[in-house]
Write a protein that holds these residues in place. Structure first.
Motif, mmCIF file in Angstrom:
data_model
loop_
_atom_site.group_PDB
_atom_site.id
_atom_site.type_symbol
_atom_site.label_atom_id
_atom_site.label_comp_id
_atom_site.label_asym_id
_atom_site.label_seq_id
_atom_site.Cartn_x
_atom_site.Cartn_y
_atom_site.Cartn_z
ATOM 1 N N TRP A 71 42.521 39.622 40.969
ATOM 2 C CA TRP A 71 41.292 39.517 40.467
ATOM 3 C C TRP A 71 39.984 40.308 41.280
ATOM 4 O O TRP A 71 39.966 40.433 42.460
ATOM 5 C CB TRP A 71 40.772 38.192 40.375
ATOM 6 C CG TRP A 71 40.904 37.261 41.393
ATOM 7 C CD1 TRP A 71 42.019 36.679 41.851
ATOM 8 C CD2 TRP A 71 39.809 36.825 42.359
ATOM 9 N NE1 TRP A 71 41.818 35.891 43.156
ATOM 10 C CE2 TRP A 71 40.366 36.136 43.336
ATOM 11 C CE3 TRP A 71 38.518 37.266 42.403
ATOM 12 C CZ2 TRP A 71 39.693 35.568 44.355
ATOM 13 C CZ3 TRP A 71 37.791 36.653 43.460
ATOM 14 C CH2 TRP A 71 38.644 35.777 44.171
ATOM 15 N N TYR A 72 38.976 40.393 40.746
ATOM 16 C CA TYR A 72 37.646 40.790 40.888
ATOM 17 C C TYR A 72 36.547 39.906 40.383
ATOM 18 O O TYR A 72 36.624 39.569 39.012
ATOM 19 C CB TYR A 72 37.238 42.339 40.699
ATOM 20 C CG TYR A 72 35.899 42.675 40.933
ATOM 21 C CD1 TYR A 72 35.564 43.038 42.322
ATOM 22 C CD2 TYR A 72 35.076 42.960 39.929
ATOM 23 C CE1 TYR A 72 34.270 43.603 42.356
ATOM 24 C CE2 TYR A 72 33.790 43.477 39.921
ATOM 25 C CZ TYR A 72 33.347 43.846 41.470
ATOM 26 O OH TYR A 72 32.061 44.111 41.856
ATOM 27 N N ALA A 73 35.575 39.585 41.216
ATOM 28 C CA ALA A 73 34.496 38.587 40.892
ATOM 29 C C ALA A 73 33.002 39.301 41.343
ATOM 30 O O ALA A 73 32.992 39.949 42.636
ATOM 31 C CB ALA A 73 34.728 37.259 41.174
ATOM 32 N N LYS B 128 34.182 36.659 36.422
ATOM 33 C CA LYS B 128 35.729 36.633 37.575
ATOM 34 C C LYS B 128 36.442 37.451 36.439
ATOM 35 O O LYS B 128 37.079 36.871 35.403
ATOM 36 C CB LYS B 128 36.011 35.539 37.773
ATOM 37 C CG LYS B 128 37.704 35.720 38.783
ATOM 38 C CD LYS B 128 38.112 34.321 39.201
ATOM 39 C CE LYS B 128 39.521 34.572 39.858
ATOM 40 N NZ LYS B 128 40.035 33.217 40.656
ATOM 41 N N LEU B 129 37.479 38.504 36.901
ATOM 42 C CA LEU B 129 38.137 38.995 35.924
ATOM 43 C C LEU B 129 39.572 39.026 36.699
ATOM 44 O O LEU B 129 39.475 39.641 37.684
ATOM 45 C CB LEU B 129 37.781 40.643 35.558
ATOM 46 C CG LEU B 129 36.296 40.967 35.032
ATOM 47 C CD1 LEU B 129 35.345 41.093 35.944
ATOM 48 C CD2 LEU B 129 36.389 42.099 34.323
ATOM 49 N N ILE B 130 40.449 38.730 35.907
ATOM 50 C CA ILE B 130 42.080 38.466 36.576
ATOM 51 C C ILE B 130 42.982 39.025 35.553
ATOM 52 O O ILE B 130 42.573 38.902 34.326
ATOM 53 C CB ILE B 130 42.085 36.899 36.639
ATOM 54 C CG1 ILE B 130 43.504 36.835 37.324
ATOM 55 C CG2 ILE B 130 41.977 36.387 35.518
ATOM 56 C CD1 ILE B 130 43.814 35.529 38.096
ATOM 57 N N TYR B 131 43.915 39.849 36.027
ATOM 58 C CA TYR B 131 44.969 40.125 35.326
ATOM 59 C C TYR B 131 46.416 39.280 35.872
ATOM 60 O O TYR B 131 46.756 39.533 36.915
ATOM 61 C CB TYR B 131 45.236 41.782 35.688
ATOM 62 C CG TYR B 131 46.316 42.616 34.557
ATOM 63 C CD1 TYR B 131 46.025 42.883 33.580
ATOM 64 C CD2 TYR B 131 47.550 42.641 35.052
ATOM 65 C CE1 TYR B 131 46.955 43.556 32.492
ATOM 66 C CE2 TYR B 131 48.534 43.117 34.446
ATOM 67 C CZ TYR B 131 48.251 43.633 33.167
ATOM 68 O OH TYR B 131 49.229 44.146 32.549
ATOM 69 N N TYR C 192 46.232 30.341 34.870
ATOM 70 C CA TYR C 192 44.871 30.467 35.275
ATOM 71 C C TYR C 192 43.965 29.379 34.194
ATOM 72 O O TYR C 192 44.184 29.285 32.953
ATOM 73 C CB TYR C 192 44.368 31.677 35.220
ATOM 74 C CG TYR C 192 42.960 31.799 35.522
ATOM 75 C CD1 TYR C 192 42.463 31.822 36.936
ATOM 76 C CD2 TYR C 192 42.131 31.805 34.480
ATOM 77 C CE1 TYR C 192 41.217 31.973 37.321
ATOM 78 C CE2 TYR C 192 40.676 32.122 34.836
ATOM 79 C CZ TYR C 192 40.251 32.178 36.161
ATOM 80 O OH TYR C 192 38.896 32.271 36.488
ATOM 81 N N GLY D 80 47.955 36.568 39.778
ATOM 82 C CA GLY D 80 46.832 37.519 39.490
ATOM 83 C C GLY D 80 45.683 38.280 40.235
ATOM 84 O O GLY D 80 45.129 37.607 40.819
#
Length: 293
Positions: A170-172, A186-189, A17, A168
């Motif tokens: 994700w939520y943004a 933006k949060l990504i795992y 990423y 990944g």
């Protein structure tokens, strides 16, 4: 997309990423139809840190310069919805150029190593992105899939591609608590597959890009942007923990400037890295543009 497995966390010291890319309006879906995004990034570092955040003991004269030119295409479907959300598909492809050099202390003396490589990086696919919007709050959910098509050779110090399949969820979101104030993230795992050439599996990673900004006019915005990155599980090679786990960490922050009209937009960003562990420590510059058809 950053190199040097022998001196940084995760294999190759980077992540699939592109840290810090999704800051401005991260949670706002484009209008229906096709939208093109263009990204030019320049990353420079002259330090590489260990697990305690100190300079690597056996590395001197470290110098890393990575440039990337990427295009992302988003298509928002006009006549489809799912769970009350608009539906979008997107993909991105980077071209990456990297230079790295450093001296390694060995019992036989100092050894200088350097490398230059350029080529296509790994393809990012997000086949299904869902978006919900209200006048002051926008949110997106999706899964980024990083397909290892990029240039790679296990004997290189630097590789544009990573030779691993990663994905990944994700939520943004983008919120406007006041009319001219934007808060976006933006949060990504990120979950990494195994590199078949080296039998190395990088640990799970969490990253949050962010932007806090104020519109000083209808077109111009000034803000603070950056990213918070933390590796949450150990690296492994041949099924065993690599070293002390080799977990990376970094906090980045800096100013951003945006100019936007209904048809085009430009963003300039600087992101300075601090609190770094098991990674290079440097500065990242961005020039981003958007054009809507």
């Amino acid at each position: 997309m950053e190199p040097i497995s022998m001196v940084q966390a995760t294999e190759g010291g980077g992540t699939a990423y592109p840290l810090g890319v999704n800051t401005v309006l991260a949670g706002k879906m484009p209008p229906p139809g096709l939208t093109n995004f263009f990204y030019l990034s320049d990353y420079r570092a002259d330090e590489t840190k260990d697990s305690s955040g100190h300079d690597k003991a056996n590395i001197e004269n470290f110098d890393l310069h990575v440039q990337a030119l990427s295009m992302r295409m988003d298509y928002v479907y006009k006549d489809y919805s799912l769970l009350g959300a608009q539906v979008e598909s997107r993909f991105a492809l980077p071209f990456i150029k990297g230079d790295v050099s450093f001296d390694v202390k060995t019992p036989a003396g100092r050894v200088h190593r350097s490398e230059h490589q350029d080529g296509v990086g790994d393809l990012m696919l997000a086949p299904l992105v869902l978006g919900w919007s209200s006048p002051r709050f926008h949110q997106l959910v999706g899964v980024d899939i990083f397909v290892p098509i990029g240039s790679y050779d296990e004997d290189r110090l630097f590789n544009p591609g990573r030779n691993t399949l990663s994905y990944g969820p994700w939520y943004a979101f983008t919120a406007f608590p006041m009319e001219n104030l934007e808060i976006s993230s933006k949060l990504i795992y990120l979950i990494n597959g195994k590199n078949s050439a080296t039998h190395y599996r990088s640990g799970h990673e969490f990253n949050a890009d962010y932007n806090i900004a104020y519109n000083i006019t209808r077109e111009w915005q000034l803000g603070l942007n950056g990213y918070l990155y933390k590796q949450l599980s150990d690296d492994e090679q041949h099924g065993e923990t690599f070293g002390d786990g080799n977990r990376g960490q970094v906090v980045a922050f800096g100013p951003s400037v945006k100019y936007q009209t209904p048809e085009i937009g430009f963003v300039m960003k600087w992101q300075h890295e601090e609190l770094v562990e098991n990674r290079a420590s440097g500065d990242r510059f961005w020039l981003q543009a958007v054009y809507r058809f």
